[in-house]
Design a protein around this motif. Sequence first.
Motif, short mmCIF file in Angstrom:
data_model
loop_
_atom_site.label_atom_id
_atom_site.label_comp_id
_atom_site.label_asym_id
_atom_site.label_seq_id
_atom_site.Cartn_x
_atom_site.Cartn_y
_atom_site.Cartn_z
N GLY A 94 0.80 -1.21 0.00
CA GLY A 94 0.00 0.00 0.00
C GLY A 94 0.83 1.26 0.00
O GLY A 94 1.95 1.30 -0.54
N ALA A 95 0.30 2.32 0.65
CA ALA A 95 0.90 3.65 0.61
C ALA A 95 2.30 3.69 1.20
O ALA A 95 3.15 4.46 0.75
N SER A 96 2.57 2.87 2.20
CA SER A 96 3.88 2.90 2.85
C SER A 96 4.96 2.22 2.02
O SER A 96 6.15 2.39 2.29
N GLY A 97 4.55 1.44 1.02
CA GLY A 97 5.50 0.68 0.22
C GLY A 97 5.97 -0.60 0.88
O GLY A 97 6.78 -1.33 0.32
N LYS A 98 5.45 -0.88 2.08
CA LYS A 98 5.83 -2.10 2.80
C LYS A 98 4.83 -3.21 2.48
O LYS A 98 3.63 -2.96 2.42
N PRO A 99 5.29 -4.44 2.30
CA PRO A 99 4.35 -5.55 2.15
C PRO A 99 3.47 -5.66 3.40
O PRO A 99 3.96 -5.57 4.53
N LEU A 100 2.18 -5.82 3.20
CA LEU A 100 1.25 -5.95 4.32
C LEU A 100 1.27 -7.38 4.86
O LEU A 100 2.03 -8.22 4.38
N SER A 101 0.45 -7.64 5.84
CA SER A 101 0.48 -8.95 6.49
C SER A 101 -0.10 -10.06 5.63
O SER A 101 0.26 -11.22 5.78
N PHE A 102 -1.04 -9.69 4.73
CA PHE A 102 -1.80 -10.71 4.04
C PHE A 102 -1.84 -10.50 2.53
O PHE A 102 -1.62 -9.41 2.02
N ASN A 103 -2.17 -11.57 1.84
CA ASN A 103 -2.45 -11.56 0.41
C ASN A 103 -3.81 -10.89 0.16
O ASN A 103 -4.73 -11.03 0.97
N SER A 104 -3.94 -10.15 -0.92
CA SER A 104 -5.22 -9.50 -1.25
C SER A 104 -6.25 -10.56 -1.64
O SER A 104 -6.03 -11.33 -2.58
N MET A 105 -7.37 -10.57 -0.95
CA MET A 105 -8.40 -11.57 -1.22
C MET A 105 -9.22 -11.17 -2.44
O MET A 105 -9.45 -9.99 -2.71
N SER A 106 -9.70 -12.17 -3.16
CA SER A 106 -10.62 -11.94 -4.27
C SER A 106 -11.94 -11.41 -3.73
O SER A 106 -12.41 -11.84 -2.67
N LEU A 107 -12.53 -10.47 -4.46
CA LEU A 107 -13.84 -9.93 -4.07
C LEU A 107 -14.88 -10.55 -5.00
O LEU A 107 -15.06 -10.12 -6.13
N VAL A 108 -15.59 -11.55 -4.51
CA VAL A 108 -16.53 -12.27 -5.37
C VAL A 108 -17.62 -12.91 -4.53
O VAL A 108 -17.36 -13.46 -3.45
N ASN A 109 -18.85 -12.77 -4.97
CA ASN A 109 -20.01 -13.43 -4.34
C ASN A 109 -20.04 -13.18 -2.83
O ASN A 109 -20.26 -14.08 -2.02
N LEU A 110 -19.86 -11.92 -2.45
CA LEU A 110 -19.72 -11.57 -1.04
C LEU A 110 -21.05 -11.51 -0.29
O LEU A 110 -21.05 -11.32 0.93
N MET A 111 -22.15 -11.66 -1.00
CA MET A 111 -23.44 -11.71 -0.30
C MET A 111 -23.71 -13.07 0.31
O MET A 111 -24.67 -13.26 1.03
N TRP A 112 -22.82 -14.03 -0.02
CA TRP A 112 -22.97 -15.38 0.52
C TRP A 112 -21.71 -15.75 1.29
O TRP A 112 -20.70 -15.06 1.21
N GLY A 113 -21.77 -16.85 2.00
CA GLY A 113 -20.58 -17.33 2.70
C GLY A 113 -20.42 -16.71 4.07
O GLY A 113 -21.34 -16.12 4.62
N PRO A 114 -19.22 -16.83 4.65
CA PRO A 114 -18.98 -16.37 6.02
C PRO A 114 -19.29 -14.89 6.21
O PRO A 114 -18.99 -14.06 5.36
N ARG A 115 -19.90 -14.57 7.33
CA ARG A 115 -20.23 -13.19 7.68
C ARG A 115 -19.06 -12.53 8.41
O ARG A 115 -19.27 -11.66 9.26
N LEU A 235 -20.68 -22.39 -4.15
CA LEU A 235 -19.96 -21.14 -3.96
C LEU A 235 -18.45 -21.35 -3.94
O LEU A 235 -17.68 -20.46 -4.25
N THR A 236 -18.04 -22.55 -3.53
CA THR A 236 -16.63 -22.95 -3.36
C THR A 236 -15.91 -22.05 -2.35
O THR A 236 -14.70 -21.90 -2.39
N SER A 237 -16.67 -21.43 -1.44
CA SER A 237 -16.08 -20.64 -0.36
C SER A 237 -16.36 -21.34 0.96
O SER A 237 -16.92 -22.44 0.97
N GLY A 238 -15.99 -20.72 2.06
CA GLY A 238 -16.24 -21.33 3.36
C GLY A 238 -17.71 -21.31 3.74
O GLY A 238 -18.50 -20.54 3.19
N PHE A 239 -18.06 -22.13 4.69
CA PHE A 239 -19.46 -22.21 5.14
C PHE A 239 -19.81 -21.02 6.03
O PHE A 239 -18.94 -20.43 6.69
N ALA A 240 -21.09 -20.65 6.05
CA ALA A 240 -21.50 -19.39 6.65
C ALA A 240 -21.80 -19.47 8.14
O ALA A 240 -21.84 -18.45 8.81
N THR A 241 -22.02 -20.64 8.69
CA THR A 241 -22.43 -20.77 10.08
C THR A 241 -21.27 -20.50 11.04
O THR A 241 -20.23 -21.15 10.96
N GLY A 242 -21.46 -19.54 11.94
CA GLY A 242 -20.45 -19.25 12.95
C GLY A 242 -19.08 -19.03 12.33
O GLY A 242 -18.90 -18.23 11.42
#
Length: 373
Positions: A94-115, A235-242
Amino acid sequence: MFKIIVTAIVLAIAVSIFWNISKLKPETTLVEFTAPFVFGRFYIPEDNPYTNESVALGRRLFYDSKLSGNNDISCATCHKQEQAFTDGLPKAVGASGKPLSFNSMSLVNLMWGPRHFFWNGRVATLEQQALMPIAHIDEMDQDMDELMDELQADKTYQQMYAMAYGNISPENTAKALANFQRSLISANSKYDQYLRGEINLTEQEEVGRKLFMAHPDTKVSLRGGNCIDCHSQFLTSGFATGFDGFSNNGLDDDNNLADGLYEVTQDESHKGLFKVPSLRNIAVTAPYMHDGRFSTLQQVLEHYNSGIKMSKTLSPLIIEADNLEKLDNQTVSLHLTDEEMAAIIAFLHTLTDESFLTNKAFSNPFVAEAEDD
């Protein structure tokens, strides 16, 4: 006196009109979209109507570098459409030029899956998620008051906020960004077309699909890749319960285990658990895992086949999965053949949705405006 009364009435009407515009609520119905019924029920907050106006505003904000302190970085810097809204880096920068802690996640089908959002599940809603990168010193490093001033000075934003929410505010900025992200629906991959009965998979892809869907069971000679145990079938994502959508998938042993979900819950059983990502468009979202340690799908399959590290919180579903009769729980391996791993990878490629990667509704609106001029 008559002129004074008329003037007062005109002023009252003008003030009323201005007030109503500033408090304007969207009149359009739910944005039209299609998704397979097998995705299940979706969730939209009651206080954030999902409208054409809010999605259009969110799209513009998503691609606007005003959201960063140096005016060089937008949300799209780390979430590129052609890469299924990832950035191709092991860890985001990001702005600091330093690698952040995590890989950028894909933004897809976000109305479903884990809350729960982000790799470690640290926020519960897309609205909460939207503003965090903007203010983070290493991500976008933007002062929220300064951002509001910049947006207030922009006539286009004045009009778009008025139509979508009524006024310009951090809360409404978060709502608009969240609704644009909700619009990023991928449901037209080769796999989706297969589910709709429009095409057939190749022989290799079909073998891969069956392996993907199966938990191995030597008692009935059922071979499987164990993928579906964590990645829900459609969805091939994680399950939504808890916290069912989080898992320790054996990347590290206890001595090297990252906190993951434990950082949020302080529950020792959650140490090393990370959000199970969607596999939609997985062929274009390398590198893989929360820290981007694997460059290819072949490396990912090899990890699950023979690279699992034992730890106290390792998923039991991974420990139990073996295509050979299991003699102990200290050695974890799927014992897939090279041909079976190749078949699973072939199936994963059927999850690529070219229409999603090129959909103009998800693209940079500033480029479209420049082309129209």
